[in-house]
Design an enzyme around this catalytic site. Structure first.
Site, PDB file in Angstrom:
ATOM      1  CB  CYS A 244      32.507  42.110  38.564  1.00  0.00           C
ATOM      2  SG  CYS A 244      33.027  42.080  37.416  1.00  0.00           S
ATOM      3  CG  HIS A 384      36.490  45.550  43.020  1.00  0.00           C
ATOM      4  ND1 HIS A 384      35.734  43.764  42.661  1.00  0.00           N
ATOM      5  CD2 HIS A 384      36.820  45.395  42.370  1.00  0.00           C
ATOM      6  CE1 HIS A 384      35.278  43.908  41.903  1.00  0.00           C
ATOM      7  NE2 HIS A 384      35.767  44.729  40.630  1.00  0.00           N
ATOM      8  CD  GLU A 395      39.307  48.753  46.126  1.00  0.00           C
ATOM      9  OE1 GLU A 395      37.989  48.142  47.081  1.00  0.00           O
ATOM     10  OE2 GLU A 395      39.769  47.555  45.162  1.00  0.00           O
ATOM     11  CE  LYS A 415      36.516  40.141  43.377  1.00  0.00           C
ATOM     12  NZ  LYS A 415      35.918  41.683  44.820  1.00  0.00           N
ATOM     13  CG  HIS A 420      36.639  38.908  40.728  1.00  0.00           C
ATOM     14  ND1 HIS A 420      35.126  39.303  40.830  1.00  0.00           N
ATOM     15  CD2 HIS A 420      36.773  39.819  39.678  1.00  0.00           C
ATOM     16  CE1 HIS A 420      34.998  40.112  39.976  1.00  0.00           C
ATOM     17  NE2 HIS A 420      35.723  40.999  39.954  1.00  0.00           N
ATOM     18  CG  PHE A 479      34.638  44.126  32.253  1.00  0.00           C
ATOM     19  CD1 PHE A 479      35.525  44.675  33.282  1.00  0.00           C
ATOM     20  CD2 PHE A 479      34.540  43.577  31.946  1.00  0.00           C
ATOM     21  CE1 PHE A 479      36.745  43.683  33.391  1.00  0.00           C
ATOM     22  CE2 PHE A 479      35.836  42.219  31.375  1.00  0.00           C
ATOM     23  CZ  PHE A 479      37.000  42.750  33.151  1.00  0.00           C
TER      24      PHE A 479
END
Length: 493
Positions: A244, A384, A395, A415, A420, A479
């Site tokens: 991502c 994010h 975050e 998002k 996402h 990831f």
């Protein structure tokens, strides 16, 4: 002059911080770990390169200590190395028109709905940011359109629209040195439909029934390759796949090609189309998705106490990045400026972010150093913010480490409305960031009903806000612990 906030991770010495200082709960993967013992710390390399003697590599928590002296940031002035954005193109759940896309975001409209591309009735998650009524007319010929995976169809349309937006249509490109124009559009998953169909053919009918397009249309570099073949662009061409964080990694790499003099223009971004049985089923298995099937439009809720996972989206976001010198020579309209970026790794866990946010905070600091920007100049963060239990707070914790005074800062989560979009997320969010810069309006983060108390930064809850952006950062994490931050600002001649 940079404050102590800017020196937090820029320092060379590393020390130990106690668990009590972290406001975050512990998580096992993407779910909370209840009744867990205090996390042990990890060994850190000393400035001389040696490692301290510790009982276990996972027995220490770490933080960086302020450096005694920090030079004032210096922004790039060489027009050959200054990088501007001269075109933008996208494919999204709100269509392929830039203004429509951003107006829907400003309205706080959710693009999340029940999946009908395949029968998801037996799945524990039955909704996502599925694109409907997509048209490639005028961008892809009919024969190729029928063969291509949606991932590459989105890429070709977004890429060609970005080129058109930059006044780099076919006739203009014919007269240019196309060896100086590169393409770098990445994907986290690649042609997942092509891959799934190929495997199904192998299992059900045998290898002789596998289409010759199986491999070429599955691999992640196909988007960049097809876009170059269609347009004749012969500069640097490849793909990056860091889950991502993919699109931001591509922006960072493309900028470096221009700064090193290897290209004048880069067509760059991310693309993804994973809302299909393999994609949805795979993320369900990761326990990463929201299961709010009865209220899909309320499922993506960054920083809200009631969040229960992210919502899958899809699409493509592409920028035309160009050296200022080249843009001026051809009389291009300049939309915004890319100031810099950075990439780091958590080196911690396959899916779980570091709760202390060190990998992210160091990435933010490095991005500001690359951009020649002090923390005080940044007043907008496109976060994010996926709506996962661990990720959202990690975050925020990282942002607070770098920006000690966030009273004038705004932070929102794109998002919350489009889901996402995986490898395309950074591309679409970079466009949202640039539109915030050019319009002076920030889109809301919707579904903000019960905010986490640790989130003390203005998340632009539920209603858009007028805000003059000075410097913006856009965060993307993937990831594997991949962190990426890019920095944009209004173009100042």
């Amino acid at each position: 002059m940079a404050t102590s906030a800017s020196r937090v991770v820029a320092g060379k010495e590393l020390g130990v911080i106690s668990e009590a200082s972290s406001p975050l709960k512990q998580y096992n993967g993407l779910r909370p770990l209840l009744g867990s013992k205090q996390m042990a710390s990890c060994a850190v390399r000393k400035p001389n390169g040696s490692f301290p003697s510790v009982p276990s590599l996972k027995s220490l928590r770490i933080r960086a200590v302020a450096s005694p002296t920090v030079a004032a940031p210096k922004r790039e002035k060489d027009p050959k190395k200054r990088i501007v954005v001269t075109g933008i193109g996208l494919v999204s759940v709100f269509g392929s028109d830039i203004d429509t896309f951003y107006n829907k975001l400003l309205e706080g409209q959710s693009g999340i709905s029940l999946i009908d591309r395949f029968d998801a009735s037996s799945y524990s998650v039955r909704f996502g940011g599925q694109i409907r009524d997509f048209s490639s007319k005028g961008y892809i010929d009919g024969k190729n359109d029928r063969r291509l995976d949606d991932c590459w169809r989105y890429c070709l349309v977004a890429g060609k629209r970005a080129l058109d937006d930059a006044n780099l249509g076919p006739e203009v490109l014919q007269s240019m040195d196309r060896s100086r124009i590169g393409v770098l559009v990445g994907s986290g998953m690649g042609g997942l439909t092509a891959f799934s169909n190929g495997v199904e053919a192998l299992i059900q009918k045998g290898y002789k029934k596998i289409t010759p397009f199986f491999i070429p249309y599955s691999i992640t570099n196909t988007g960049s390759a097809l876009l170059a073949i269609e347009t004749g662009l012969m500069g640097p061409n490849y793909s990056i796949s860091t889950a991502c964080a993919t699109a931001n990694y591509c922006f960072y790499a493309a900028a470096n090609h221009i700064r090193r003099g290897e290209a004048d223009i880069m067509v760059v971004g991310g693309t993804e189309a994973a809302i299909l049985p393999t994609g949805v089923g795979g993320f369900i298995a990761c326990r990463a998705l929201s299961q709010r099937n009865d209220e899909p439009q309320k499922a993506s809720r960054p920083w809200d106490k009631d969040r229960d996972g992210f919502v899958m989206g899809e699409g493509s976001g592409v920028l035309i990045m160009e050296s200022l010198e080249h843009a001026r020579k051809r009389g291009a309209a300049i939309i915004a400026e890319y100031l810099g970026g950075a990439i780091t790794c958590d080196a911690h866990h396959m899916t779980d972010p570091r709760s202390d946010g060190l990998g992210v905070s160091s990435c933010i600091v490095k991005s500001l150093e690359d951009a020649g920007v002090s923390p005080e100049e940044v007043n907008y963060v496109n976060a994010h913010a996926t709506s996962t239990l661990a990720g959202d707070l990690a975050e925020v914790n990282a942002i607070k480490k770098v920006f000690k005074d966030t009273s004038e800062m705004k932070m929102n989560g794109t998002k919350s409305m489009i889901g996402h979009c995986l490898g395309a997320a950074g591309g679409l969010e970079a466009i949202a960031t640039i539109k915030a810069i050019t319009t002076g309006w920030l889109h809301p983060t919707i579904n903000q009903n019960n905010l986490e108390p640790d989130v003390t930064i203005d998340t632009v809850p539920n209603v858009k806000k007028k805000h003059e952006v000075n410097v913006a950062i856009s965060n993307s994490f993937g990831f594997g612990g991949h962190n990426s931050v890019v920095v944009f600002a209004p173009f100042m001649p």
